[in-house]
Write an enzyme that holds these catalytic residues in place. Structure first.
Site, short mmCIF file in Angstrom:
data_model
loop_
_atom_site.label_atom_id
_atom_site.label_comp_id
_atom_site.label_asym_id
_atom_site.label_seq_id
_atom_site.Cartn_x
_atom_site.Cartn_y
_atom_site.Cartn_z
N ASP A 1 0.83 -1.21 0.00
CA ASP A 1 0.00 0.00 0.00
C ASP A 1 0.86 1.26 0.00
OD1 ASP A 1 0.76 -0.70 2.70
OD2 ASP A 1 -0.63 0.83 3.43
N GLU B 1 0.06 -1.32 5.61
CA GLU B 1 1.10 -0.91 6.58
C GLU B 1 0.96 0.57 6.93
OE1 GLU B 1 5.07 0.67 7.87
OE2 GLU B 1 3.85 1.27 6.16
#
Length: 407
Positions: A80, A175
């Site tokens: 991400d 994350e």
């Protein structure tokens, strides 16, 4: 170098921005799209036990090709990109043989990467840089890490003469919103230890991070017509201001560095009747961290004594801890990475992470996980850039760590 750059350019074309307001796992569909593509590539290159679970965790194994007793090493990166800025339709720009001057990212919008704002860019005179076009972030955090791990695995598969132990790799979702380790299956991953490839400047090695807590405050006021409010009104905004003024003035992010901790107000919204505030508390030292939380509690208790019990409601929860205490007992994993960085011709820079990583959480889940550099700078915004040579050096370090352990 070409292989890692090509992979990086491919992965940043996927929009994988995470969303902290989502209750889904992964928080955005784009992450699953990239997860499936990575799994396809891993199978194609010859990795085994390739899997993508329902939460978009990708795992794969490179089996050992040596009889020697070698530890199983993991390498982890996240898919991400930060919610702070768009990661859609990223248009990377190449600055070849950088001349040390300001870089015009977007002439039309007058967006310039200025040397006076980012003096570290002068370290890369003569190098090739990849920048944004000023309208999105770049995504080097952490698609550079993904590309570097993928390139290293491909190299080992294409060169079976290089002896190595079992290598595990994982790519995680979310994350950037603090959820990267939430559903990470440490038992399934089955590594003795691991490294996240999620750091910054070339040569960096990190195994210390903040202890972290989140604070939510609700302040209840008493609204009375201002014309007759004397000795009756409690303005919750004023109480909020008072609360903030009772915390140490200089112990904030903008006045701290290195190993210094802080209180950071991240939200303050209110009316006379009700105010909501949010803080994060950070410190490397566990004792000082506990003292900071106690200070926050004391401030709340003082205000409740002054304005009446229940005026200020406090919710405080620990988010993650300093991985140092879990890495120290297996310090060889830091020493080996340090040696690997030296052996590929770099100067190792051991720095504390003024933040957290998946590795911090994983270390407390039984998988000690220091953090290696990706080579990127200015993450989470339009001034993000990465030198191409730093990416190939990151690949070299991954390969060197594997080599050092296989001897």
């Amino acid at each position: 170098m070409e292989a890692v750059v090509n992979k990086f350019l491919k992965y940043i074309s996927f929009d994988t921005k995470s969303n902290e307001d989502s209750n889904a796992h992964p928080s955005t569909e784009g992450q699953m799209v990239l997860a499936k593509e990575l799994a396809r590539e891993l199978k194609e290159m010859g990795m085994i036990d390739v899997s993508v679970d329902s939460k978009a965790y990708v795992m794969a194994t490179l089996p050992a090709n040596t009889e020697n007793h070698v530890p199983t090493i993991g390498f982890i990166a996240h898919m991400d990109t930060a919610p702070d800025m768009s990661g859609k339709d990223v248009k990377p720009q190449f600055v070849e043989n950088y001349d040390g001057k300001d870089i015009i990212l977007n002439k039309e919008k007058n967006i310039v990467l200025k040397v006076k704002d980012f003096p570290e860019i002068k370290d890369y005179i003569g190098k090739t840089l990849i920048t944004t076009d000023g309208t999105t972030l770049l995504g080097a955090d952490d698609k550079a890490g993904v590309a570097e791990i993928m390139t290293a695995m491909e190299h080992l598969i294409n060169h079976p003469e290089i002896k190595h132990g079992t290598v595990k790799i994982a790519f995680t979702p979310d994350e950037e919103i603090g959820a990267g380790a939430d559903y990470f299956d440490v038992e399934k991953f089955n590594a003795d230890f691991a490294y996240t490839v999620d750091g910054g400047t070339v040569g960096e090695l990190e195994y210390e991070n903040f202890n972290a807590a989140g604070v939510k405050l609700t302040i209840h006021g008493r609204n009375v017509h201002p014309g007759s409010a004397k000795d009756k009104m409690i303005n919750s905004i004023t109480v909020g201001n008072e609360l903030h003024s009772m915390l140490p003035e200089n112990e904030v992010p903008e006045h701290t560095e290195g190993y210094e901790g802080f209180y950071h107000i991240v939200a303050f919204n209110g009316t006379v009747e009700e105010t909501k505030m949010q803080y994060i508390i950070r410190d490397f030292d566990r004792k000082k961290f506990e003292e900071r939380k106690a200070t926050m509690q004391k401030v709340v208790d003082t205000l409740n004594s002054k304005y009446g019990e229940g005026t200020v409601e406090l919710q405080m929860n620990d988010q993650y801890y300093n991985m140092k205490e879990k890495v120290e007992p297996v310090h060889h994993i830091v020493d080996t990475a340090f040696k690997a960085i030296e052996e590929v011709g770099l100067v190792p820079k051991v720095v504390p992470i003024r933040g957290g990583t998946d590795g911090a959480r994983l270390s407390f889940m039984g998988l000690p996980t220091p953090n290696l550099f990706t080579g990127g700078h200015n993450f989470h915004g339009k001034f993000e850039f990465i030198p191409t040579f730093a990416m190939s050096k990151a690949v070299d370090v991954i390969l060197k760590i594997i080599e050092l352990y296989s001897k």
